[in-house]
Design a protein around this motif. Structure first.
Motif, mmCIF file in Angstrom:
data_model
loop_
_atom_site.group_PDB
_atom_site.id
_atom_site.type_symbol
_atom_site.label_atom_id
_atom_site.label_comp_id
_atom_site.label_asym_id
_atom_site.label_seq_id
_atom_site.Cartn_x
_atom_site.Cartn_y
_atom_site.Cartn_z
ATOM 1 N N ILE A 186 0.883 -1.173 0.000
ATOM 2 C CA ILE A 186 0.000 0.000 0.000
ATOM 3 C C ILE A 186 0.912 1.213 0.000
ATOM 4 C CG2 ILE A 186 -1.859 1.224 1.210
ATOM 5 C CD1 ILE A 186 -2.298 -1.507 2.734
ATOM 6 N N ILE A 187 0.559 2.234 -0.749
ATOM 7 C CA ILE A 187 1.405 3.420 -0.773
ATOM 8 C C ILE A 187 0.597 4.677 -0.459
ATOM 9 C CG2 ILE A 187 1.149 3.810 -3.261
ATOM 10 C CD1 ILE A 187 4.173 4.671 -3.186
ATOM 11 N N ASP A 253 7.965 5.204 -9.722
ATOM 12 C CA ASP A 253 8.442 3.824 -9.569
ATOM 13 C C ASP A 253 7.798 3.152 -8.362
ATOM 14 O OD1 ASP A 253 10.055 4.188 -11.767
ATOM 15 O OD2 ASP A 253 11.865 4.610 -10.606
ATOM 16 N N TYR A 254 7.568 3.921 -7.320
ATOM 17 C CA TYR A 254 6.900 3.375 -6.124
ATOM 18 C C TYR A 254 5.436 3.056 -6.435
ATOM 19 C CZ TYR A 254 10.848 4.434 -3.059
ATOM 20 O OH TYR A 254 12.076 4.452 -2.450
ATOM 21 N N TYR A 255 4.779 3.967 -7.147
ATOM 22 C CA TYR A 255 3.388 3.725 -7.525
ATOM 23 C C TYR A 255 3.251 2.426 -8.323
ATOM 24 C CZ TYR A 255 2.291 8.653 -6.386
ATOM 25 O OH TYR A 255 2.113 9.855 -5.759
ATOM 26 N N LYS A 256 4.174 2.222 -9.252
ATOM 27 C CA LYS A 256 4.083 1.072 -10.156
ATOM 28 C C LYS A 256 4.256 -0.262 -9.431
ATOM 29 C CE LYS A 256 5.502 3.447 -14.401
ATOM 30 N NZ LYS A 256 6.542 3.589 -15.445
ATOM 31 N N LYS A 257 4.851 -0.243 -8.256
ATOM 32 C CA LYS A 257 5.074 -1.476 -7.500
ATOM 33 C C LYS A 257 4.019 -1.692 -6.414
ATOM 34 C CE LYS A 257 10.074 -1.222 -8.244
ATOM 35 N NZ LYS A 257 11.398 -0.999 -7.585
ATOM 36 N N ALA A 258 3.028 -0.808 -6.366
ATOM 37 C CA ALA A 258 2.025 -0.864 -5.295
ATOM 38 C C ALA A 258 0.725 -1.506 -5.769
ATOM 39 C CB ALA A 258 1.756 0.539 -4.775
ATOM 40 N N VAL A 273 -1.455 13.851 -5.542
ATOM 41 C CA VAL A 273 -0.971 12.473 -5.445
ATOM 42 C C VAL A 273 -2.009 11.477 -5.943
ATOM 43 C CG1 VAL A 273 0.743 12.820 -3.628
ATOM 44 C CG2 VAL A 273 -1.658 12.482 -3.001
ATOM 45 N N LEU A 274 -3.288 11.810 -5.819
ATOM 46 C CA LEU A 274 -4.338 10.912 -6.310
ATOM 47 C C LEU A 274 -4.300 10.804 -7.830
ATOM 48 C CD1 LEU A 274 -7.387 11.880 -4.049
ATOM 49 C CD2 LEU A 274 -6.053 9.766 -3.952
ATOM 50 N N THR A 275 -4.119 11.923 -8.516
ATOM 51 C CA THR A 275 -4.055 11.879 -9.981
ATOM 52 C C THR A 275 -2.790 11.159 -10.431
ATOM 53 O OG1 THR A 275 -3.021 14.085 -10.111
ATOM 54 C CG2 THR A 275 -5.420 13.970 -10.293
ATOM 55 N N GLU A 276 -1.699 11.341 -9.693
ATOM 56 C CA GLU A 276 -0.457 10.629 -10.026
ATOM 57 C C GLU A 276 -0.654 9.125 -9.898
ATOM 58 O OE1 GLU A 276 2.764 14.018 -8.520
ATOM 59 O OE2 GLU A 276 2.245 12.320 -7.228
ATOM 60 N N ALA A 277 -1.312 8.702 -8.826
ATOM 61 C CA ALA A 277 -1.542 7.276 -8.596
ATOM 62 C C ALA A 277 -2.488 6.680 -9.636
ATOM 63 C CB ALA A 277 -2.095 7.063 -7.191
ATOM 64 N N LYS A 278 -3.563 7.402 -9.936
ATOM 65 C CA LYS A 278 -4.515 6.924 -10.948
ATOM 66 C C LYS A 278 -3.851 6.815 -12.315
ATOM 67 C CE LYS A 278 -8.572 9.025 -10.952
ATOM 68 N NZ LYS A 278 -9.609 7.976 -10.962
ATOM 69 N N ASN A 279 -2.898 7.694 -12.570
ATOM 70 C CA ASN A 279 -2.235 7.728 -13.862
ATOM 71 C C ASN A 279 -1.473 6.437 -14.160
ATOM 72 O OD1 ASN A 279 -1.492 9.036 -16.289
ATOM 73 N ND2 ASN A 279 0.473 9.635 -15.421
ATOM 74 N N VAL A 280 -1.039 5.727 -13.120
ATOM 75 C CA VAL A 280 -0.339 4.453 -13.326
ATOM 76 C C VAL A 280 -1.238 3.267 -13.001
ATOM 77 C CG1 VAL A 280 1.946 5.436 -12.970
ATOM 78 C CG2 VAL A 280 0.704 4.525 -11.016
ATOM 79 N N GLY A 281 -2.548 3.527 -12.853
ATOM 80 C CA GLY A 281 -3.505 2.443 -12.713
ATOM 81 C C GLY A 281 -3.769 1.966 -11.310
ATOM 82 N N LEU A 282 -3.459 2.778 -10.312
ATOM 83 C CA LEU A 282 -3.690 2.338 -8.933
ATOM 84 C C LEU A 282 -5.128 2.597 -8.487
ATOM 85 C CD1 LEU A 282 -0.564 3.285 -6.777
ATOM 86 C CD2 LEU A 282 -1.196 1.088 -7.755
#
Length: 370
Positions: A186-187, A253-258, A273-282
């Motif tokens: 979880i990140i 890189d952290y998002y992509k591993k979460a 940070v929410l848009t950044e996380a959504k951008n990599v599919g979280l």
């Protein structure tokens, strides 16, 4: 058109610095805009975020200046505006309006106040209340980050200037999302400060890790509450599960591993940070705090919104996603639903339109004496 983005210190690693450099980098691609940055001072020699080499940087002071030197700030800004022929100065933190509005009074330079917090929050200094009222009356435009916050301004103030909502952008939309279904991480990310609610996060984590001790929760960011948070993590015996990672340059890189992103803020200005996380599919889970999360997360489609500050319910939703791989996969597939409005091309166009409109209008004549 010469546009200056004005910062407290552009070398810092916060969301305000990140998004302002992103916007500036886009604007400078258009030959009609000559972009520079001005900081009160710069603590670091190198920038934390990338800035196009065509964008020059200036400082008012060589070193950090303590004490109240408002008149000195105003005089130096006034000289900077005149000597550099600045057409528009964009305060990337509304608190800076107290300097730029009086400094620009006897010039043709326009002032845009870019508010990074929601109207009802005044972190660090109470006189944000004053600068918001000042900007509403005497700036040439006020930019807020959400429709919710725009409504607050319209409700509370008799806004005399242009009031616009411009979202923070998703910098580069991922063409292909490679979501890691096997991840047990979880990140969360943000400044280790009261606003971000990481103390609440640790309460949530205690419940989560009572059931899922094989998972980890990584918190990226640094701040004044690190020691207090570390003590609470130790008190709950979560030292092997909740990791205070500090500032990281490669947050993507952290998002992509979460497996998911969780936001427990007491309040936000937007929630970059929410848009950044959504951008990599979280998949994202957030408190429904003011302002931002409710305009970013599609509840039940690509994440969950939880009433503030329901620790039990937040832990329940985190556990649900841990235990339901198919739900996480579904949320990841739909992560970008509703994000078209955050596209960098759209946001940069809105900024260009605003800058051009402000230049066309007569300068606000209600400056204050200094």
């Amino acid at each position: 058109m010469k546009v200056c983005f004005f910062s407290g210190d552009i070398t810092r690693s916060g969301g305000t610095e990140r998004v302002s450099t992103v916007i500036a980098n886009e604007l400078v691609k258009d030959s009609q805009f000559d972009i520079c940055f001005l900081s009160l001072w710069e603590k670091e020699k190198e920038l934390f975020f990338y800035l196009d080499k065509k964008i020059l940087r200036y400082t008012l002071f060589d070193n950090e200046v303590s004490g109240k030197k408002i008149l000195t700030y105003i005089k130096r800004i006034r000289h900077f505006i005149k000597s550099n022929n600045i057409d528009i100065i964009v305060d990337i933190d509304g608190i800076l309006d107290m300097y730029t509005i009086p400094a620009s009074k006897k010039s043709d330079c326009k002032v845009i106040s870019w508010e990074q917090f929601n109207y009802y929050q005044n972190p660090y200094v109470n006189y944000r209340k004053y600068t918001r009222k000042l900007a509403a009356k005497k700036a040439d435009a006020v930019v807020v980050l959400t429709d919710e916050d725009k409504g607050y301004y319209q409700k509370e103030l008799n806004v005399k200037c242009k009031l616009v909502r411009i979202y923070n952008p998703i910098e580069n939309k991922q063409e292909k999302i490679n979501y890691d279904l096997e991840s047990k991480v979880i990140i969360s990310a943000g400044r280790l400060a009261e606003q971000k609610g990481f103390d609440i996060l640790i309460d949530v984590a205690k419940i989560v890790f009572d059931k899922h001790r094989d998972w980890k929760w990584i918190i990226c960011g640094e701040g004044e509450d690190r020691e207090k948070l570390a003590e609470k993590i130790k008190k709950y015996d979560l030292e092997s599960n909740v990791i205070l990672e500090g500032n990281v340059a490669n947050i993507t890189d952290y998002y992509k591993k979460a497996a998911m992103f969780v936001l427990t803020s007491r309040y936000e200005g937007f929630g970059l940070v929410l848009t950044e996380a959504k951008n990599v599919g979280l998949p994202c889970i957030s408190f429904r705090c003011p302002c931002g999360p409710a305009e970013i997360i599609e509840d039940g489609i690509n994440g969950y919104l939880v009433d503030c500050f329901d620790v039990e319910r937040m832990a329940e939703k985190v556990n649900e996603l841990i235990e339901n791989t198919e739900k996480r996969k579904e949320f990841s597939i739909k992560a970008l639903v509703g994000t078209e409005k955050f596209a960098l091309s759209r946001i940069s166009s809105q900024w260009k339109e605003l800058l051009i409109d402000v230049m066309k209008e007569k300068k606000c004549g209600k400056g204050i004496e200094a």
